[in-house]
Design a protein around this motif. Structure first.
Motif, PDB file in Angstrom:
ATOM      1  N   ASP A 194       0.669  -1.182   0.024  1.00 20.30           N
ATOM      2  CA  ASP A 194       0.095   0.043  -0.024  1.00 20.30           C
ATOM      3  C   ASP A 194       0.818   1.169   0.076  1.00 20.30           C
ATOM      4  O   ASP A 194       0.494   2.537  -0.628  1.00 20.30           O
ATOM      5  N   PRO A 202      -5.499   3.407  -3.883  1.00 22.61           N
ATOM      6  CA  PRO A 202      -6.270   2.156  -3.396  1.00 22.61           C
ATOM      7  C   PRO A 202      -6.682   1.159  -4.639  1.00 22.61           C
ATOM      8  O   PRO A 202      -6.341   0.082  -4.148  1.00 22.61           O
ATOM      9  N   TYR A 205      -3.871  -0.756  -6.066  1.00 24.91           N
ATOM     10  CA  TYR A 205      -3.494  -2.047  -5.206  1.00 24.91           C
ATOM     11  C   TYR A 205      -4.342  -3.200  -5.279  1.00 24.91           C
ATOM     12  O   TYR A 205      -3.977  -4.439  -5.466  1.00 24.91           O
ATOM     13  N   GLY A 234      -3.017   1.476   4.561  1.00 23.41           N
ATOM     14  CA  GLY A 234      -4.068   0.637   4.412  1.00 23.41           C
ATOM     15  C   GLY A 234      -5.244   0.645   5.358  1.00 23.41           C
ATOM     16  O   GLY A 234      -6.203   0.162   5.012  1.00 23.41           O
ATOM     17  N   PHE A 239      -8.476   3.085   1.415  1.00 21.63           N
ATOM     18  CA  PHE A 239      -7.791   1.704   1.203  1.00 21.63           C
ATOM     19  C   PHE A 239      -8.251   0.538   2.054  1.00 21.63           C
ATOM     20  O   PHE A 239      -8.010  -0.517   1.345  1.00 21.63           O
ATOM     21  N   GLN A 242     -11.017  -1.295  -0.164  1.00 15.54           N
ATOM     22  CA  GLN A 242     -10.288  -1.839  -1.440  1.00 15.54           C
ATOM     23  C   GLN A 242      -9.581  -3.048  -1.005  1.00 15.54           C
ATOM     24  O   GLN A 242      -9.685  -4.092  -1.572  1.00 15.54           O
TER      25      GLN A 242
END
Length: 277
Positions: A194, A202, A205, A234, A239, A242
């Motif tokens: 991350d 995000p 990733y 993260g 984030f 995701q």
């Protein structure tokens, strides 16, 4: 020594999840923090970056623990000794939830590759003792800040009772390295964490990891998916969402994957190597 060639029960892919729970000593901060990276000011204490890093222990780790609990997936928490001193509660919560607690140096600005052998041995001892006294069990795995070991690190870790390190990325699969103090399993570091995704975002990733999982599942040989998130990156809302979507995709193919802690993966690698020798 060779790499392991198969996962338990014929699983196609081993998935290892790592949550980095980090602290920096006073006067230091992550250089990739948004303000530090966007406009570095030499000689100026970046207190915004310090508070940005603190988010991991105050907020982010709790959100990630909830995500992992919802999907019943074990993870390895790489914990700075200093963070365990400053914020013992999330470390104890992760331990109580059954996650592995691994050592991640005393602080993120204390890097083994920059230390003398004596100073490095003391750093390992200090971090090990803090985590052992806090949780009641000693860590069996080690991750250096920026995965930067020294030439002394492997033997020092093995001599200190460590079973695995996450400091190398020279092969696709984990392998066992011989040291003067005994064997040490190396579990490769993630190519795209991350932190790398701070600028990419995000969704990048999530998409990269999902595409890689799909690729690994289509291969005839065993593969490994390394998912690393930092609680201060993260663990932020978008984030974390995701990341959770990625775990949902992994859950859909759970029959084909082995979701393992680093300790479980390392013991499998070590035992396979021992049986083959």
């Amino acid at each position: 020594m060779g790499a392991v060639q198969a996962w338990p029960d014929g699983k196609k892919v081993a998935v290892k999840i790592c949550v980095a729970l980090e602290s920096w000593t006073d006067g230091h901060w992550p250089v990739y923090a948004p303000m530090a990276a966007a406009w570095p000011l030499p000689g100026v204490e970046c207190r915004h970056s310090m508070s940005w890093a603190e988010y991991g222990a105050t907020t982010g780790v709790w959100r990630l623990l909830e995500v992992l609990d919802r999907h019943d997936m074990p993870a390895t928490f790489g914990v700075s000794g200093l963070l365990a001193e400053r914020h013992p509660e999330p470390v104890l919560a992760a331990h109580a939830a059954g996650h592995e607690i691994a050592a991640h140096s005393y602080a993120q600005d204390i890097i083994p590759g920059q230390l003398s052998a004596e100073a490095e041995a003391e750093n390992i001892r200090r971090c090990t003792d803090i985590l052992r006294q806090l949780t009641g069990s000693r860590p069996t795995g080690w991750l250096s800040p920026r995965a930067t070991e020294s030439q002394n690190t492997p033997a020092l870790l093995a001599a200190s009772g460590y079973r695995w390190s996450g400091d190398r990325s020279d092969r696709d699969l984990p392998y066992v390295a011989a040291t003067s103090a005994g064997p040490l399993a190396y579990l490769m570091h993630s190519d795209f964490t991350d932190v790398r995704g701070v600028m990419a975002g995000p969704r990048a990733y999530r998409d990269i990891q999902a595409d890689f999982l799909d690729y690994l599942l289509r291969q005839p040989t065993p593969g490994i998916l390394n998912l690393t998130v930092h609680a201060h990156v993260g663990g932020r809302p978008l984030f974390a969402d995701q990341f959770e979507q990625l775990l949902q995709q992994i859950a859909l193919v759970r029959d084909d994957v082995w979701i393992a802690t680093h300790h479980e993966l390392a013991e499998h690698v070590l035992n396979t190597e021992k049986a083959a020798s």
